[in-house]
Scaffold this active site. Structure first.
Site, short mmCIF file in Angstrom:
data_model
loop_
_atom_site.label_atom_id
_atom_site.label_comp_id
_atom_site.label_asym_id
_atom_site.label_seq_id
_atom_site.Cartn_x
_atom_site.Cartn_y
_atom_site.Cartn_z
N SER A 2 0.78 -1.18 0.10
CA SER A 2 -0.03 -0.12 0.14
C SER A 2 0.81 1.37 -0.03
CB SER A 2 -0.97 0.12 1.23
OG SER A 2 -1.84 1.03 1.05
N ASP A 59 -1.00 1.63 -4.58
CA ASP A 59 -1.96 0.40 -5.29
C ASP A 59 -3.18 0.91 -5.62
OD1 ASP A 59 -2.32 0.68 -2.39
OD2 ASP A 59 -3.32 -1.13 -2.51
N ASP A 67 -5.72 2.50 -4.39
CA ASP A 67 -7.15 2.48 -3.44
C ASP A 67 -7.55 3.39 -2.67
OD1 ASP A 67 -5.21 2.07 -1.49
OD2 ASP A 67 -6.10 -0.12 -0.75
N ASP A 84 -2.65 6.52 -4.03
CA ASP A 84 -1.53 5.85 -3.32
C ASP A 84 -1.03 4.65 -4.13
OD1 ASP A 84 -3.49 4.14 -3.01
OD2 ASP A 84 -2.80 3.43 -1.04
#
Length: 516
Positions: free
Chosen positions: A82, A236, A238, A234
């Site tokens: 993340s 990834d 999400d 960010d």
């Protein structure tokens, strides 16, 4: 981790006499070794009897959630850490719902991971040739985009957008979606455009849109180009962060929004457009968490829909609530840490769809000669001024865990009698499942079970929450304050009063923690 997951899922299906072919979806982000780890996970899953559906390029976490559902997989693996520092990598693990693991599957899977003493593998290229690994990126990209388009609303599109993927995976999904929904003036911020696990051009090399500093250079570009909004996701893709000019038509002064403020604006926007379309009923609902702003609940009341806000921290609980209450009536999900979802296609937060919604809202309020900040002020005037703050205290080292446990015990057994000049009314303990009014006996508390404590203050809408982080050596303190609409004689004065109160709350909480 992959071997433990494979063992748990296989045993679960054998125990329940499920006869279908086991399948697993796998995707990965731009971090170091992510492709290698994705292929390794795939080889392990195939060796354990799974068919693997593989997204063979950088793709987002919400697209992995969608893949699991689209291909009817029993589980999924997203290789990502993340918004953690560049040194980290990890996996997020998903159930057949497309949501991250919740009880009993989370504990069951962890137990199998801890028992692993041998790891089965096959050659990745041979598994691909044999059809046990299936590359399906083009199909899933196309279907994922179609689901996004279904939750778009026609309206004004004449705004200038700057988008930053923060060196992550977001450009493909976000740019494709904004283009498909009619936003023609979208600039991808060049300094953050290259996929790079070192996140070289981001302050501190941490690509977290919650950090205001990541917007500094982008805002300079926004001023230069007279942009209407800045969006950043960010690594990834999400989570979404947003910055905008303070006043419509004046591009010289900008400010970012908190995750709660973004959630407030998007919740109101999604509810408003469904109401205007005649599609909103009392059966519809919004989902948030216990540490998300209470302003969402006020907005839901104004539209006559339910807000399920009694959930632990983490978007997996929002996804789980969708399945328990029925996704057909789900309107919107949000958490304070910049996560947002609309639609039934996934069970995790989605930075791309949040970018689309925020672009639509920016264009809509711009057509009314308002900036996003001016629009948010209007919502405050209607629903009351809500302000929140987050403080963390690091507790690293060998005694860090003991210090965290001692601090939580202190809040349970001898909590502060006053915070920010306001007396403590009651303590809510979600681990012990009790609510105790000061000076009285504990009473049963309805809600989820977790290591989370709330101190309710005597002024309604003012409270703090304390919890140890589940992934890092730190304790998190969430502070909330509220002023009713009738109290908002002068919004700027109220804004300053709330900021002052949050400063006092933080000071008192820090002093209490330092004495433990």
């Amino acid at each position: 981790s992959a071997q433990g997951l494979a063992t748990y899922v296989r045993q679960y299906h054998q125990k329940n006499d499920f006869a279908e072919q086991l399948a697993c979806g796998i995707a990965y982000d731009t971090r170091h070794q992510s492709r290698h780890f994705a292929e390794l996970c795939a080889s392990i899953m195939v060796a354990n009897g799974f068919k693997v559906y593989f997204l063979d390029d950088y793709r987002s976490t919400p697209e992995l959630s969608f893949l699991v559902r689209h291909k009817q997989c029993q589980c999924g693996i997203m290789v990502t850490a993340s918004h953690n520092p560049p040194s980290d990598n990890a996996v997020k693990v998903y159930w057949s719902t497309g949501g991250q693991l919740v009880p009993p599957h989370d504990n069951g899977c962890i137990a199998e991971v801890e028992k692993v003493d041998a790891i089965e593998t096959v050659d990745f290229s041979q598994a691909l040739s044999a059809g046990n690994v299936v590359f399906c990126r083009e199909e899933v990209d196309r279907e994922f985009l179609e689901c996004h388009l279904k939750v778009s609303t026609p309206g004004p599109r004449n705004i200038r957008v700057i988008y930053s993927p923060l060196h992550g995976v977001g450009e493909f999904n976000v740019l494709s979606l904004l283009t498909a929904t009619g936003f023609e003036d979208v600039e991808v911020f060049d300094l953050h455009r290259t996929p790079d696990g070192d996140f070289p051009n981001v302050p501190g090399n941490v690509s977290n849109p919650e950090n205001k500093a990541v917007f500094d250079k982008i805002i300079e570009r926004g001023i230069e180009t007279s942009a209407d909004v800045i969006l950043a996701t960010d690594p990834d893709c999400d989570r979404l962060g947003v910055a905008a000019p303070l006043e419509h038509g004046d591009y010289s002064s900008w400010s970012t929004f908190s995750g709660n403020q973004i959630g407030v604006m998007l919740a109101d926007y999604v509810l408003d457009r469904q109401q205007n379309a005649g599609e909103l009923s009392a059966n519809h609902y919004v989902v948030t968490t216990l540490v998300t702003t209470g302003m969402i609940s006020k907005i839901c009341q104004s539209y006559g829909v339910h807000c399920y806000d009694n959930n632990l921290v983490g978007f997996k609980w929002i996804g789980d609530m969708m399945d328990r209450k029925g996704p057909e009536n789900f309107v919107f999900g949000t958490e304070e840490s910049h996560g947002y979802l609309v639609g039934e296609y996934a069970r995790d937060k989605d930075g791309a769809v949040a970018c689309m919604l925020m672009s639509e809202l920016t264009a809509l309020v711009g057509s009314r000669n308002k900036s996003l900040h001016e629009h948010l002020d209007g919502l405050y005037q209607k629903h009351g001024y809500h302000a929140e703050n987050l403080m963390t205290i690091q507790m690293e080292g060998s005694d860090g865990m003991k210090r965290m446990e001692a601090l939580m015990t202190a809040f349970r057994e001898s909590p502060p009698t006053e915070l920010g000049g306001i007396k403590t009314l009651a303590i809510r303990d979600y681990l012990e499942q009790t609510r105790t009014i000061t000076g009285k006996a504990p009473q049963p508390l309805q809600g989820p079970t977790g290591n989370l404590i709330f101190l309710d203050l005597e002024e309604d809408g003012n409270y703090v929450a304390v919890r140890p982080s589940g992934t890092e050596p730190k304790v998190k303190f969430y502070m909330f304050t509220r002023y009713k609409p009738a109290d908002l004689e002068e919004l700027n004065r109220t804004r300053q009063s709330a900021a002052d109160r949050l400063v006092l709350l933080e000071k008192d909480l820090r002093n209490f923690a330092n004495k433990v």
